[in-house]
Write an enzyme that holds these catalytic residues in place. Structure first.
Site, PDB file in Angstrom:
ATOM      1  N   ALA A  92       0.856  -1.190   0.000  1.00  0.00           N
ATOM      2  CA  ALA A  92       0.000   0.000   0.000  1.00  0.00           C
ATOM      3  C   ALA A  92       0.892   1.241   0.000  1.00  0.00           C
ATOM      4  O   ALA A  92       1.953   1.266   0.620  1.00  0.00           O
ATOM      5  CB  ALA A  92      -0.911  -0.006   1.217  1.00  0.00           C
ATOM      6  N   ASP A  93       0.470   2.252  -0.726  1.00  0.00           N
ATOM      7  CA  ASP A  93       1.296   3.446  -0.896  1.00  0.00           C
ATOM      8  C   ASP A  93       0.845   4.559   0.057  1.00  0.00           C
ATOM      9  O   ASP A  93      -0.052   4.346   0.884  1.00  0.00           O
ATOM     10  CB  ASP A  93       1.262   3.882  -2.367  1.00  0.00           C
ATOM     11  CG  ASP A  93      -0.130   4.341  -2.801  1.00  0.00           C
ATOM     12  OD1 ASP A  93      -0.949   4.746  -1.947  1.00  0.00           O
ATOM     13  OD2 ASP A  93      -0.395   4.311  -4.014  1.00  0.00           O
ATOM     14  N   PRO A  94       1.468   5.726   0.001  1.00  0.00           N
ATOM     15  CA  PRO A  94       1.104   6.794   0.947  1.00  0.00           C
ATOM     16  C   PRO A  94      -0.362   7.230   0.858  1.00  0.00           C
ATOM     17  O   PRO A  94      -0.869   7.865   1.769  1.00  0.00           O
ATOM     18  CB  PRO A  94       2.053   7.944   0.549  1.00  0.00           C
ATOM     19  CG  PRO A  94       3.250   7.269  -0.006  1.00  0.00           C
ATOM     20  CD  PRO A  94       2.697   6.084  -0.757  1.00  0.00           C
TER      21      PRO A  94
ATOM     22  N   GLY B 231      -2.607   5.094   0.887  1.00  0.00           N
ATOM     23  CA  GLY B 231      -3.280   4.032   1.633  1.00  0.00           C
ATOM     24  C   GLY B 231      -3.829   2.927   0.748  1.00  0.00           C
ATOM     25  O   GLY B 231      -4.440   1.973   1.239  1.00  0.00           O
TER      26      GLY B 231
END
Lengths: 136, 136, 136, 136
Positions: free
Chosen positions: C8-10, C12
Site C-alpha cells: 500500500a502506498d502513501p 493508503g
C-alpha cells in the site's frame, strides 16, 4: 507461504531484502490472531515503528519453495517490543533465515510513547485455536 | 537509471511488473520539472489515480543495464490525461518496453474531479533547460 | 490473498504496479494445478515470456483487504497464449482490477518458439477438484 | 537517490525493508568503481552471498526525499567481508538509517570459498576521482 517468482534474483534464490517483508506479513498475522489490527490505530495518534532489524541468512530459498514462518514475542518492555522469527523450507525442514526486529510505539511526531495497556494485554494472551486463517 | 540486481528475476531479466515502477518514477520526475510535486496535493482533497496501463515488452533488459526512459503527455482531457513511455537500453539503443498509462483526478472519496486549471497549465508548459536534476 | 502492508502506498491504497505481481502468482498457481511447474523448463531451452499486459484499475484495494483472484485462459494460439484476470475484494465483492496478459514461448536466445504439445494439452485440461492448495 | 513513491507505505514513510535494497544498489556501485562488476562472476563458480544484515532505523524518510548513501568496507577476512552504511536526508543532513552487512564468497553448491586475490586487491584500492557515474 510460497516463494513468488519475482522475489527470486538472477542467482535463482530469494533476494535477501524480501525476508523482512515476509516476517512483517507473519507479524501482522500474529497481531491479527490477538485481535490487533491496523484499525485500532486509525484515528489514534499512535503507530508501531521498526527501530532495528537483524537477519541471519542460513541457506537459500528458491522460487516455488513453501516456507513456514514462525513468530515469537521475545521481549515486552515499557517502550518497546522485540520479535524473533525463523523461516524453514517445508519439504526438508531446512532452516532458511533467522531474524529479530525491535519495535517502538510512536506518535505522529515520531516521539516514543508508552505501549498502551490494552495492546500490552492483547500481546500477552496466548493464541487461540481456530483463529488461524485459511491462508495464514 | 541502472537496473537494480533485485529487479532481475531467475531468468536474469527485469521482471515485467517493474516497468510500471520505472515509468512512475520517470513521470514523477516529468511532473517535478514542471513544478508539480506531491506537495501541491497535500491538504487538498485531490490526487491523481492510475486508471489504466498497457505495456508492450519488446526485448529483455538485464541487471546493470542502463535504461533511458522517455515520457510524453499524449492526451489531456477535462477529466483525464494519458502518458506514453519508452525505455531504451543505453549502450545499443535497443528498445526494451513501450507503455501508456491513463490517469484521472479523484477526490478522497475516489470520485472523478475536473483537472484544476493550475495543473492543466503546468502540464502544457514545455520543459525548461537546466531543470534536469543530477540523477534524473 | 491478503494485501501486505508494504504494497500500500502513501495514499493508503495498493500501488498499481503490484497487481501484475498478484496476477503472476495466480497464474503460476493456475499452471501448477495443471501439473505445469517451473521444473518442466529446467534444462530445456524454453521459457514463457510476458509480451504484453493491460490493466484496468476499477477501485482501490487497501492494506489488509482480502482479494480473490480469478484467472482464465482466453486464447491459445500456436505461438502465444492470453490470460484474463479479475481481482475482487472479498467482503463486499467489489471489483478492484481487471487485466489481460499475453505470453509467448521463447528460447534462451529470446526467439519465439511453438508452444510444445505437452504444454498445450495440459493447459486445456480442466482444473481438478482437490488440487487447490491450502494457501492457494 | 530520490525516494520512489512506491517505496513509501501508508504511514507515508519509506518501508523498512527497502533500505537493504538501497544499500545493495550503493554497494554494487561501490564495487563498480573498483572495477568489480557482475561480469567477473559470469562463468566462474563463485558468487558473493549476504550472510547477515543489521539495520538501525534512526528517523523516517519520505517519498521524494533525496537520500545520500555512504558505503564503507569495514572488515576484510579470508572468507568474509563486512560493509557499513549510512543514509542521510540531503536537505537537512538528518541521519535516516545505519546498517551493516556481512558477505561471504560461495560456490554454486553454496559452500564457502576463499575470496580470490584479484577481488581482494580490487577491494583495497581507494576509489578514484572521476569514476563516479552521473546517476551514482
Amino acid at each position: 507461504m510460497r516463494v513468488p517468482f519475482f522475489d527470486a534474483d538472477p542467482m535463482g534464490v530469494v533476494h535477501h531484502a524480501n525476508y523482512l517483508r515476509y516476517f512483517e506479513n507473519a507479524r501482522i498475522e500474529w497481531f491479527r490472531r490477538r485481535g490487533l489490527t491496523w484499525a485500532i490505530f486509525t484515528g489514534s495518534d499512535l503507530s508501531v515503528a521498526v527501530v532495528e532489524s537483524q537477519v541471519f541468512y542460513r541457506s537459500p530459498a528458491r522460487f516455488d519453495d513453501l516456507l513456514l514462518l514462525d513468530v515469537t514475542l521475545v521481549e515486552l518492555q515499557r517502550l518497546s517490543m522485540k520479535f524473533s522469527y525463523a523461516a524453514h523450507e517445508q519439504s526438508e525442514g531446512r532452516l532458511i533465515v533467522e531474524a529479530t526486529t525491535l519495535h517502538a510505539c510512536v506518535g505522529s511526531n515520531m516521539k516514543l510513547k508508552k505501549i498502551p495497556a490494552s495492546i500490552r494485554e492483547a500481546l500477552l494472551v496466548p493464541e487461540q485455536a481456530g483463529q488461524r486463517e485459511p491462508n495464514g
